[in-house]
Enzyme design. Structure first.
Site, short mmCIF file in Angstrom:
data_model
loop_
_atom_site.label_atom_id
_atom_site.label_comp_id
_atom_site.label_asym_id
_atom_site.label_seq_id
_atom_site.Cartn_x
_atom_site.Cartn_y
_atom_site.Cartn_z
N HIS A 99 67.86 -74.89 90.43
CA HIS A 99 67.76 -75.11 88.99
C HIS A 99 67.20 -76.49 88.73
O HIS A 99 67.68 -77.48 89.29
CB HIS A 99 69.12 -74.99 88.29
CG HIS A 99 69.03 -75.27 86.82
ND1 HIS A 99 68.61 -74.31 85.91
CD2 HIS A 99 69.24 -76.40 86.10
CE1 HIS A 99 68.59 -74.85 84.70
NE2 HIS A 99 68.96 -76.11 84.79
N ASP A 178 77.67 -69.50 76.06
CA ASP A 178 76.73 -70.61 76.19
C ASP A 178 75.52 -70.41 75.28
O ASP A 178 75.04 -71.37 74.67
CB ASP A 178 76.27 -70.74 77.64
CG ASP A 178 75.19 -71.80 77.77
OD1 ASP A 178 75.51 -72.98 77.54
OD2 ASP A 178 74.05 -71.45 78.08
N ARG A 185 74.34 -76.54 69.32
CA ARG A 185 74.15 -77.93 69.74
C ARG A 185 72.73 -78.40 69.44
O ARG A 185 72.50 -79.57 69.11
CB ARG A 185 74.43 -78.07 71.24
CG ARG A 185 75.91 -77.95 71.60
CD ARG A 185 76.11 -77.75 73.09
NE ARG A 185 75.38 -78.74 73.86
CZ ARG A 185 74.73 -78.49 74.99
NH1 ARG A 185 74.70 -77.26 75.49
NH2 ARG A 185 74.09 -79.44 75.62
N SER A 200 76.91 -75.93 80.44
CA SER A 200 75.92 -74.94 80.02
C SER A 200 75.14 -74.43 81.22
O SER A 200 75.01 -73.22 81.44
CB SER A 200 74.97 -75.56 78.99
OG SER A 200 73.91 -74.69 78.68
N LYS A 204 76.11 -70.53 83.71
CA LYS A 204 75.15 -69.47 83.99
C LYS A 204 74.90 -69.34 85.49
O LYS A 204 74.80 -68.23 86.02
CB LYS A 204 73.84 -69.73 83.24
CG LYS A 204 73.96 -69.53 81.73
CD LYS A 204 72.71 -69.93 80.99
CE LYS A 204 72.53 -71.42 80.94
NZ LYS A 204 71.51 -71.86 79.97
#
Length: 446
Positions: A99, A178, A185, A200, A204
């Site tokens: 990620h 989320d 947000r 967040s 996931k």
């Protein structure tokens, strides 16, 4: 109809964090679930998010918040994946994922997923779309004719078993809390809360079910984390969350003051990724791809291999072609090309000492490569092609950047974004002679 009494009240939870108290597990579990169900109103969750931004959370609170968001939806399970030819009783095939926290020219997922799959590790790369100046992996791949992002869980499992790599959209069932909270947000000035960023991302990724996760935490003008201390804190927080959840998690801290590679856009980034898979491509893209592959393979228990070899000998390209074809794409189709272009030239001869990632990202966005709303279309061919990187010698009048778009009326705004975004030091000056580019990877955590 009798309404079930709620065990907590939103106002008491808000006040607790406002007054710098530690939220209990029960409070966290309830407020995340109640917000997902609509019992806690947007304005109440906005107030709580701001209190978290201002007063922070302890490690145990962040872990519980992440757990509560995971619990709001489904979890994926890759234990049914088996090593090909190893028999029914063989152990599960290892899984690894990467990620990135987002940047400009960050096309690393495209060559990385097939590269890691070469070595028998399944790569379930659930990716997203771009918003603002940062590009989205799915937007890039959709520049390939026929390629589709949406796969069922069954189709994803079949592709992982057969090919070993899949890049696709995450299903709506993963951490729905989320998705709702992020949208809130985004419009309440609380995106920057490191505790909420970390939970967040990790909610996931943990729900995704991968065994190994390597994080590319970017730092610099084109990144979400502008300073090294912020990037380091985010990386440490996410690594802790992953390790606490039983996921083998590590992070690389990488530079994003300068764009990655020589392209920022969609189709042109795909073309550059194919160059890397063919054994060429920009040195920085190759370096980061190989280093992330090494980290993913090490986490998955694969040793004694050098992933750079699979780029050089074509094995990663073979997996790429099969992966794209499996999702309806034509790996041989010509990429879209922009109808209009504009060249930005070097103002003087010397050394390029700065090429600001944010400026390039905003220019690409304004040219049509990005979107201002999640449902807005993007131009496949729009973007910025870079002809030099910091440290390169340039001549006056030499092309520095080529702007690409189908809507030439956007050139003026893109050029405005680039004002002050690059610097050339005259040859022979101390600034030119003493310039040294920043290292691409400046630390590893976990």
């Amino acid at each position: 109809m009798t309404r079930t009494a709620e065990p907590f009240d939103a106002i008491e939870v808000i006040r607790a964090k406002r007054d710098r108290q530690r939220l209990t597990d029960g409070q966290i579990d309830w407020v995340v679930d109640a917000y997902t169900r609509g019992v806690v109103a947007d304005e109440q969750m906005s107030a709580l998010s701001m209190a978290i931004l201002l007063n922070g959370m302890e490690r145990a609170e962040i872990a519980r918040w992440t757990h509560a968001m995971i619990a709001s939806g489904e979890r994926m399970d890759f234990s049914a994946l088996r090593q090909a030819g190893a028999g029914h009783d063989a152990g599960p095939k290892p899984t690894a994922d990467k990620h990135s926290t987002g940047g400009v020219g960050d096309k690393i997922t495209l060559p990385l997923a097939p590269l890691v799959a070469v070595y028998g590790v399944a790569v379930p790369q659930l990716s997203g779309r771009g918003l603002g100046h940062t590009g989205g992996t799915l937007d890039k791949l959709e520049a390939i004719p026929g390629w589709r992002a949406d796969l069922s869980n069954a189709a994803m499992m079949d592709q992982l078993s057969d090919i070993g790599a899949v890049i696709c959209a995450a299903g709506s069932g993963l951490a729905p809390a989320d998705k709702k909270l992020y949208a809130l947000r985004d419009v309440t000035g609380t995106v920057e809360a490191i505790e909420l960023i970390a939970s967040s991302i990790m909610s996931k990724k943990i729900a995704e079910g991968t065994g190994t996760l390597v994080l590319d935490v970017k730092c610099g003008s084109g990144a979400f984390m502008k300073t090294e201390p912020m990037a380091r804190e985010l990386a440490r927080t996410m690594v802790d969350l992953g390790q606490d959840a039983g996921v083998n998690t590590s992070a690389l801290l990488t530079d994003m003051d300068t764009p990655l590679g020589l392209t920022a856009g969609n189709a042109i980034e795909v073309a550059e990724s194919v160059e890397v898979l063919a054994g060429g491509g920009p040195a920085d893209v190759v370096q980061l791809t190989v280093e992330l592959a090494r980290a993913m393979l090490a986490g998955a228990g694969v040793s004694g291999v050098d992933p750079a070899e699979a780029l050089a000998d074509g094995r990663a390209m073979d997996v790429w072609r099969r992966m794209i074809s499996a999702q309806g794409g034509d790996p041989d189709a010509p990429m879209a090309s922009a109808r209009e272009s504009h060249v930005v030239t070097a103002p003087e001869s010397g050394v390029l000492t700065r090429l600001d990632a944010m400026a390039v990202g905003l220019a690409a966005w304004r040219l049509g490569a990005g979107r201002t709303r999640k449902d807005a279309p993007v131009q496949a061919a729009a973007g910025v092609r870079m002809h030099a990187k910091p440290g390169d010698a340039v001549q006056a009048g030499q092309p520095l950047l080529t702007l690409l778009t189908d809507t030439p009326e956007q050139f003026e705004r893109a050029l405005g974004a680039l004002e002050g975004g690059y610097e050339v030091a005259a040859a022979g000056t101390a600034a030119a002679e003493g310039f040294s580019p920043k290292p691409l990877i400046f630390d590893r955590i976990g």
